[in-house]
Design a protein around this motif. Sequence first.
Motif, PDB file in Angstrom:
ATOM      1  N   VAL A 302      52.254  40.011  51.305  1.00 13.58           N
ATOM      2  CA  VAL A 302      52.064  39.938  49.630  1.00 13.58           C
ATOM      3  C   VAL A 302      53.359  40.236  48.830  1.00 13.58           C
ATOM      4  N   LYS A 303      53.493  41.154  49.234  1.00 14.49           N
ATOM      5  CA  LYS A 303      54.818  41.929  48.436  1.00 14.49           C
ATOM      6  C   LYS A 303      55.960  41.002  48.901  1.00 14.49           C
ATOM      7  N   GLU A 304      56.436  40.733  50.054  1.00 18.46           N
ATOM      8  CA  GLU A 304      57.556  39.817  50.475  1.00 18.46           C
ATOM      9  C   GLU A 304      57.138  38.298  49.641  1.00 18.46           C
ATOM     10  N   ALA A 325      57.895  42.463  33.335  1.00 22.54           N
ATOM     11  CA  ALA A 325      56.841  41.693  33.885  1.00 22.54           C
ATOM     12  C   ALA A 325      56.953  41.943  35.706  1.00 22.54           C
ATOM     13  N   LYS A 326      58.223  41.977  36.103  1.00 18.09           N
ATOM     14  CA  LYS A 326      58.440  42.054  37.564  1.00 18.09           C
ATOM     15  C   LYS A 326      58.132  43.528  38.089  1.00 18.09           C
ATOM     16  N   GLU A 327      58.310  44.401  36.922  1.00 18.70           N
ATOM     17  CA  GLU A 327      57.986  45.898  37.519  1.00 18.70           C
ATOM     18  C   GLU A 327      56.478  46.122  37.481  1.00 18.70           C
ATOM     19  N   THR A 328      55.736  45.594  36.464  1.00 14.95           N
ATOM     20  CA  THR A 328      54.377  46.090  36.197  1.00 14.95           C
ATOM     21  C   THR A 328      53.223  45.460  37.038  1.00 14.95           C
ATOM     22  N   TRP A 329      53.401  44.330  38.035  1.00 13.86           N
ATOM     23  CA  TRP A 329      52.205  44.144  38.816  1.00 13.86           C
ATOM     24  C   TRP A 329      51.961  45.039  40.108  1.00 13.86           C
ATOM     25  N   ARG A 330      50.736  44.924  40.278  1.00 14.19           N
ATOM     26  CA  ARG A 330      50.370  45.733  41.565  1.00 14.19           C
ATOM     27  C   ARG A 330      49.119  45.138  42.154  1.00 14.19           C
ATOM     28  N   MET A 331      48.567  45.586  43.525  1.00 11.47           N
ATOM     29  CA  MET A 331      47.824  45.143  44.031  1.00 11.47           C
ATOM     30  C   MET A 331      46.618  46.059  44.496  1.00 11.47           C
ATOM     31  N   VAL A 332      45.391  45.256  44.665  1.00  9.37           N
ATOM     32  CA  VAL A 332      44.246  46.223  45.214  1.00  9.37           C
ATOM     33  C   VAL A 332      43.370  45.147  46.419  1.00  9.37           C
ATOM     34  N   MET A 333      42.669  45.733  47.098  1.00  9.62           N
ATOM     35  CA  MET A 333      41.978  45.043  48.123  1.00  9.62           C
ATOM     36  C   MET A 333      40.624  44.712  47.529  1.00  9.62           C
ATOM     37  N   LEU A 334      40.177  43.440  48.093  1.00 14.36           N
ATOM     38  CA  LEU A 334      38.866  42.815  47.601  1.00 14.36           C
ATOM     39  C   LEU A 334      37.814  43.512  48.668  1.00 14.36           C
ATOM     40  N   SER A 335      36.672  43.836  48.189  1.00 15.14           N
ATOM     41  CA  SER A 335      35.748  44.401  48.832  1.00 15.14           C
ATOM     42  C   SER A 335      34.762  43.265  49.821  1.00 15.14           C
ATOM     43  N   PRO A 336      34.310  43.787  50.703  1.00 17.94           N
ATOM     44  CA  PRO A 336      33.534  42.537  51.548  1.00 17.94           C
ATOM     45  C   PRO A 336      32.427  42.022  50.713  1.00 17.94           C
TER      46      PRO A 336
END
Length: 566
Positions: A302-304, A325-336
């Motif tokens: 996803v990062k790539e 805007a490029k600096e502040t996005w981030r990611m989490v995983m969705l639960s089942p």
Amino acid sequence: MKTFLVLFSFLFVSLPVVAQQPIAEKITMYEADHGALNRKYSVQPSDEYFERFDRFYAGWLTNLESVDFENLSRAEQVDYLLFKNELQRSAYFLEAEEERFAKIEAFIPAKDNAMAFINKRRVGDSMEGKKVANWFSAWTEDISTAQSKLEAHGMLTKREAGFLGEAIEELQRAVEEAYKFYYQYDPDFTWWVEEPFSKWDDSLEEYQEFASNQFDAEKEAVDESGIVGTPIGEEEINRRLSFEMISYTPQELIEIANEQYQWTYNEMLKASRELGYGDDWKAALEYVKTTHVEAGEQPPLVKELAEEAVTFLEERDLVTIPELAKETWRMVMLSPEWQKIAPFFLGGEVVRIAYPTNTMTQEEKLMSMRGNNPHFSKAVVHHELIPGHHLQQFMNQRYETHRRLFRTPFWTEGWALYWEFVLWEKEFPNNPEDRIGMLYWRMHRAARIVFSLNYHLGNWSPQQCIDYLVDKVGHEYANAEAEVRRSFEGNYGPLYQIAYMVGAMQFYSLRMELVDSGMMSEKEFHDTILHNNSIPVAMVKALLTEKELSPEYQSSWKFGDYIQGM
């Protein structure tokens, strides 16, 4: 005489000029007023809530009628029309909710007396403990009466039962809040009321559960899918389309979606042939699904993909992307649990990634990995982050912020999908696997229009919608089921699923008019849209073109009379 003239001239110049209050200021005041009333009349639904907000919307519509529309600037005329549309929409949905409430209010025990108690607490009236204790004892008896009345009435619809349960729960919350205002602070109140309140509270909680389930699940489930929604019908679809300033009928939109699907299908065949699968595009799609990364490797992918999209956009100078805007996005995983209704990505400042967890079955794990392979993901990561939802939200918080009141999925989802159109043209997918990934999602968006409108028109059952997605788009069955469940049982409006493709076509049509003609550069076009916030796309067109506007403006824009690439 000279002194008099000077003094007269001074007084004349100093007189205040009576000017119209800017529409943006009116909108800001309206939002503040709305918030204040929303907090005051917090028992929703309730008679007092409906009565107060009915007057509130009517008052603001009258206020708006006094505005001299012709002397407004172009941007203010657009704000006027947006504000008027929002007021009319809000008044309409308030009335619709009041009609729903009228069907179930007889089954809410001690509704009016409980509201009187709540209102006394709001202004801090002194309470006689013994009298209040008698109230709660009487209200507990009212619960039995209400339950008997509901049993005699028979089964509600699932929607009515859910609404009744929510109304009871909301009233219970407000009464408990009022009780706690006095409890322990007022000795007389505390001594008398503690036990009768507890009995009432327990009884009402049991009744709330009973009322919420007072529907026949088997009767409501129209097919083997078990999915229970509420088709709204053609008249309601048309009304909601008018609030979105869209001038097509549901059937016309289905026809346009079928044409978009056919274009996508033809392109899918080309990519399938490139991969050596001939016209068996589903075999080619199946191959692409097997290219998934191993468990645990999705976040780096996803990062790539996110960085690849930003580089692509900046190298071609297509849109301004602030460094923050490029600096502040981030990611989490969705639960089942979340993946049962959102089997792919969700996005914004935080991109939510669907991929297997150790608690899933082997079948669920493989389905999640196959549905989120790199080529499918390449078409979606930029949709969720930049230039899609994250960039949108970043700009919405910084430009024309008073227009956030008018946000619509046709702008939000339409913009994100529009970029899939543009990036396709710019050859962002540079191999047949990537093209299949992008085309899969384009098929999916066109199919959403077809299945969701056919469902709400009463033409298709949920199972037919699932089967359509499996057959026409090549969805895994579980992902198709999750998509349909999300559409009809999730917290989405009936038009939400059509907003992706319809909004994208609006933006693309406007791009053809302004960019392809040379009137604006691509970057200027994209930046201008982002700087004007989330509004119906017909109003974006009004801002960027010279079409004359009036207080009674109705969009007649035919934006779907083209097929990209044909």
